[in-house]
Design a protein around this motif. Sequence first.
Motif, mmCIF file in Angstrom:
data_model
loop_
_atom_site.group_PDB
_atom_site.id
_atom_site.type_symbol
_atom_site.label_atom_id
_atom_site.label_comp_id
_atom_site.label_asym_id
_atom_site.label_seq_id
_atom_site.Cartn_x
_atom_site.Cartn_y
_atom_site.Cartn_z
ATOM 1 N N LEU A 105 -1.859 2.379 8.922
ATOM 2 C CA LEU A 105 -0.448 2.024 9.051
ATOM 3 C C LEU A 105 -0.239 0.866 10.029
ATOM 4 O O LEU A 105 -1.023 0.702 10.971
ATOM 5 C CB LEU A 105 0.341 3.241 9.540
ATOM 6 N N PRO A 106 0.806 0.078 9.843
ATOM 7 C CA PRO A 106 1.145 -0.956 10.829
ATOM 8 C C PRO A 106 1.418 -0.301 12.184
ATOM 9 O O PRO A 106 1.934 0.821 12.253
ATOM 10 C CB PRO A 106 2.422 -1.584 10.252
ATOM 11 N N PRO A 107 1.077 -0.976 13.278
ATOM 12 C CA PRO A 107 1.254 -0.388 14.613
ATOM 13 C C PRO A 107 2.666 0.131 14.883
ATOM 14 O O PRO A 107 2.826 1.183 15.508
ATOM 15 C CB PRO A 107 0.898 -1.556 15.551
ATOM 16 N N TYR A 237 -12.175 -0.825 13.521
ATOM 17 C CA TYR A 237 -12.512 0.132 12.474
ATOM 18 C C TYR A 237 -11.574 0.018 11.265
ATOM 19 O O TYR A 237 -11.834 0.631 10.228
ATOM 20 C CB TYR A 237 -12.465 1.560 13.028
ATOM 21 N N ARG A 238 -10.487 -0.728 11.406
ATOM 22 C CA ARG A 238 -9.497 -0.810 10.328
ATOM 23 C C ARG A 238 -10.078 -1.250 8.982
ATOM 24 O O ARG A 238 -9.760 -0.655 7.951
ATOM 25 C CB ARG A 238 -8.358 -1.751 10.729
ATOM 26 N N PRO A 239 -10.917 -2.298 8.931
ATOM 27 C CA PRO A 239 -11.425 -2.711 7.625
ATOM 28 C C PRO A 239 -12.314 -1.676 6.940
ATOM 29 O O PRO A 239 -12.559 -1.766 5.738
ATOM 30 C CB PRO A 239 -12.244 -3.987 7.958
ATOM 31 N N HIS A 240 -12.775 -0.690 7.695
ATOM 32 C CA HIS A 240 -13.722 0.285 7.162
ATOM 33 C C HIS A 240 -13.075 1.648 6.913
ATOM 34 O O HIS A 240 -13.764 2.659 6.830
ATOM 35 C CB HIS A 240 -14.891 0.441 8.132
ATOM 36 N N VAL A 241 -11.755 1.664 6.780
ATOM 37 C CA VAL A 241 -11.051 2.941 6.754
ATOM 38 C C VAL A 241 -11.447 3.803 5.567
ATOM 39 O O VAL A 241 -11.577 5.030 5.688
ATOM 40 C CB VAL A 241 -9.521 2.715 6.807
ATOM 41 N N GLN A 242 -11.681 3.201 4.382
ATOM 42 C CA GLN A 242 -12.074 4.018 3.232
ATOM 43 C C GLN A 242 -13.426 4.681 3.466
ATOM 44 O O GLN A 242 -13.636 5.848 3.127
ATOM 45 C CB GLN A 242 -12.117 3.178 1.947
ATOM 46 N N LEU A 243 -14.342 3.923 4.052
ATOM 47 C CA LEU A 243 -15.670 4.458 4.333
ATOM 48 C C LEU A 243 -15.594 5.566 5.380
ATOM 49 O O LEU A 243 -16.251 6.608 5.255
ATOM 50 C CB LEU A 243 -16.577 3.328 4.820
#
Length: 411
Positions: A105-107, A237-243
């Motif tokens: 989510l956006p901050p 870690y945001r770009p890896h959230v699905q993983l």
Amino acid sequence: MTNLSTTNQLTGLELQLLDNATALVPYLQKFGAIIDEERHIPDEVIQKVTDAGLFKLGTPKEYGGHDVSIRAMVEIISEVARGNGSVGWVVQIINGNNYTASLSLPPAVTDLIFRQEDEVRFCSVLQARKASVKKVDGGYWVEEGFWGFGSGSKHATHAFLNLMDGESMNKSMGMMLAVVPMSQITIIDDWYTMSLKGSASNSLEMRNVFIPEQFVVTQNLKPMEALPIELQGRDRYRPHVQLITSITTGISAILGLARGAVEYFVERAPHKGITMTVHTSQAAVGHIQYKVGLAAMKVESAHLHISRTIDNLERHVQNAEQFSLKEISQIQTDMTYAAMLCWEAVDLLMAESGGGVIADTNRLSQIFRDIRGGCNHALTTASTGLELYGRVLMGMPPQHMLTLASNFFLK
């Protein structure tokens, strides 16, 4: 009850939370039959978990959470599951979802939600079974929506729901994830199962509900050329959230259940004979010793695969490196293979436990039922993971939705 020297990789706070979880194990074990009979976790048990700080593992520190490492989350939640599978599953789901939601989510939205209540608890379903949704001024109008397997929903404050069904996801190559207060959702009492009965993973329904646009996140699954280099701290870690979702919402409880099975069998074996034989102690019988050794090694091997996954993830995050397709497929397959090893370990012990083990009140019987259900989860199904890895190794495109969803940060 960690092994493989993982405790030296945890902070002082994380070790304290791990001790809190361990202290709860005997208490949770006493509630096993009650949880299954009542098909939900009693409020007093939920309060104990809350008092131990175990619903705030994945919550950002600025909102009173502990924001533990992914490694610590796995170890702590596996201890809860060693006490009871359903409780472990709910603690796993809520913490994993809190972590996922706060990264997705956006901050400004995260701040608004997490300041609403003392303890925010997210449940989630990442694919709708039915969703009739219209874009309207200022947001989205859900005419009708139905989501299956809302684990933890009975104890959640919010749901994180994909407003798309499988067909829509395939067409758009994306997801529309909406934050919805549980007060706007109807929980359908349809969780009648043989496994994880207390998780109350009931279906969720919405009719004629307006969701403001700021509470809907669209995730595009199309490739991105490179990772954003400006991300710092937790945001890395945001770009890896699905993983991360595949690690934090599936394997921890399964690992804990398998550890609990080995522990329970070993405790009972010296005092339990083998019916219709001269053996008065299973612990003294060669083939039982072999099975226990094999089961224990399977669980420890599963932990090794989980540890490798976390090591690989952390290395890529810290170095801001993109994954190759093989690397990300291996990480997702590690989780499913670890689940398979844990299931095989419990199955081995079940086969050597005699006729009495089929009683519903037998702890190993409950573990056997719970771990079977856990291993059938979409994120931990071994056949899906092994097919994924085999396809990638042979140069074929992945068939796994989370692998496709992670496509945007592949090399």
